[in-house]
Write an enzyme that holds these catalytic residues in place. Sequence first.
Site: not given
Lengths: 424, 424
Positions: A134, A141, A207, A209, A241, A245, A248, A261, A265, A372
């Site tokens: 990844d 971002h 996420e 992606e 993804d 948080r 992580q 993570k 996925t 975000e």
Amino acid sequence: MYTIDGAASSWVEDSSDGDFPIQNLPYGIFDAHDSRLRVGVAIGPYVLDLAAIHEAGLFSNTLLADDNVFAAPNLNALMSKGRQAWTQARQRISELLVADNPVLRDDTDLRNKVMWLQSKVNVHLPVAIGDFTDFYSSKEHATNVGTMFRGKDNALMPNWLHLPVGYHGRASTVFISGVDIHRPKGQTKADEADAPSFGASRLLDFELEMGFFLGTGNKPGEPISIDQAKDHIFGMVLLNDWSARDIQKWEYVPLGPFLGKSFATSISPWVVTLDALEPFRVDGPKQDPQPLPYLGFDGNGAFDIQLEAYIQSEKMSEPMRLTATNFKHLYWNMFQQLAHHTVNGTAMRDGDLCGSGTISGPTEDSRGSMLEICWKGTKPITLPDGSQRKFFADGDTVIIRGWCVGKGYRIGFGEVKAKILPAS
Amino acid sequence: MYTIDGAASSWVEDSSDGDFPIQNLPYGIFDAHDSRLRVGVAIGPYVLDLAAIHEAGLFSNTLLADDNVFAAPNLNALMSKGRQAWTQARQRISELLVADNPVLRDDTDLRNKVMWLQSKVNVHLPVAIGDFTDFYSSKEHATNVGTMFRGKDNALMPNWLHLPVGYHGRASTVFISGVDIHRPKGQTKADEADAPSFGASRLLDFELEMGFFLGTGNKPGEPISIDQAKDHIFGMVLLNDWSARDIQKWEYVPLGPFLGKSFATSISPWVVTLDALEPFRVDGPKQDPQPLPYLGFDGNGAFDIQLEAYIQSEKMSEPMRLTATNFKHLYWNMFQQLAHHTVNGTAMRDGDLCGSGTISGPTEDSRGSMLEICWKGTKPITLPDGSQRKFFADGDTVIIRGWCVGKGYRIGFGEVKAKILPAS
């Protein structure tokens, strides 16, 4: 490359609207409730069974004539045949589907054997993925996240503008759209706590992606140069993804994201080929400073792919859009990512998957993660059912869709969709 | 578990000395220059061809009777049969090899069909590795590296004593012992430079590690608990996690090591089973603070495995020892690593590989990497050929060996050995 004329049309009914016109022809793996996984191509609301097409002798005089690579539970055998074979396959399939070709159109028996409604089949993970990498290639971002955690002046790490930062992900937990995701449990530590605690993640995020599949790999010590990269990339999918948080944040120093993570996925089922995307190449963002020569890229390295993400809680009757962005915003393009990945001699394999990293655009409404969108939880959003979200709740369904707009047609990726199940 | 009496002996000549007595019986993949890869077990200087043993009907009345999992190019089929089948296989093999059993011993024809000198066969990567994870579980190593880069007071990151830090590695570049390694090229940036430059790594290092292979995986959302972990682990190998320190240093923030590690990982060819290692279980280091309950482990979680690494330049006639350490120094044990890895619901697969992280001991002469041995280049070592090393030079061969000492026998891992080739 084999591009199909934008004006071409197919005899397949309902194939001129929507994601899968004759200009697209994305590959996937399906079964028709017969436990026989094989390769199909999406055309309108149908799947064309390529294993059956091959059995009918319709791949004669191609590089694929001798070996029915379509009668396989993944795309890897087709991939390993290489760029020239991919082009021939695409050419042959488009010939069979084009409006004025009677071979399939007028042969009801054959057509009944090889055409399935997508709504009547099961789709499966399209590729046996060797390794999943990844990247982290959206400047917007990386800047957003960096600003939140380190302040505006130190947002981008010193290496970011010089190389496409990436890390190894986990291949065993790449799931096809429709596979629901258990909220992960793990260790987290509140800033004010003395010690970590264990429990279900409270900050579950997505996420937005895209991913590209390597069609053919390379040998150890023989990098794929940036000029060769195009011929190694088979096609692209949408990719979510999933990210916890809180897990992580506590675990990621100094070796990077791991359990935050690794649980899941999600990818879309139809692999849109680089050939189909060729008409949508555009200039990427200007790169300053100039990258080192091995990353130098002339021409259109970006692709104009519109991307949207949606949320639907269990109480909502339809999804609400969370964000709208575009693949073309990525600072580092796929060819640069692949050249960088192999420049140290790393051997990659047919079927390896590379994620783009979260694709955020330049505006507030084009951000690609809840982190975000809700700015670290400080700007919650309100759903039509009246509830608020900073991150996802159990029962939420997250959907990503993507498409390119051509003149009179669109090349769609379908969607990647998954529901969040409570922690088990 | 099936432990073989330490006093047992085999009718196989020269099998009582060295790494592979009847108490060991490690599995590997070999061919006898006939391109037919199959499963063998090392006994003394020989390989016992288990595919041929199965064909001869000698696995009847076991869980492996119906399916010749040994006639396969990797151990995955055997692994997927599960713990009870592994125990039965070990029991049956030991019965065939024990001194007083005439079945093979006295049947010259059969024996000639199933026994090969190791020196006359090719060994191959033993497992089709799905995902490769590398941990960072030696407190001494983490402290040494942390001290070098952040000072003594901040050596360990806040999370280190609470969880086994790990990251995803790359499965496609795990090589068998004997495959030589090209020095990687890549981006590096000198501290005083304004911008990065591209070239061959100048700080090529090894990491002395061991790896364990998962025999059987788990389903998504169904963690392997610490009590179950033992039954999922098939066996262990020696592992050299090649590292380009200069590439790693520039790239690794914030997502962890990528191209500094991805070019190569070397492993030894013979997988020593957890059954064979059972007699060598010992107490690990005391863990303070007490780990969270899901990581709590009672009993002997460590294994007493002596480990040594050697260097041999092209001018040296024999290797020189670089370090001597022990697997038992690891702070986090394998069962804790596996429980942690899956606690978030991550699905692992049969044949996944987990590295221990560099195994450094408490003394200066037990450090597991050149970075530590030469303390960031400040204490170069002198080789018998008169040359000095801070890191490795082209032409250097690096060897890791490991073994357990039993009463009157030893359980050896053989070695993992690779030479460094110039950058290509």
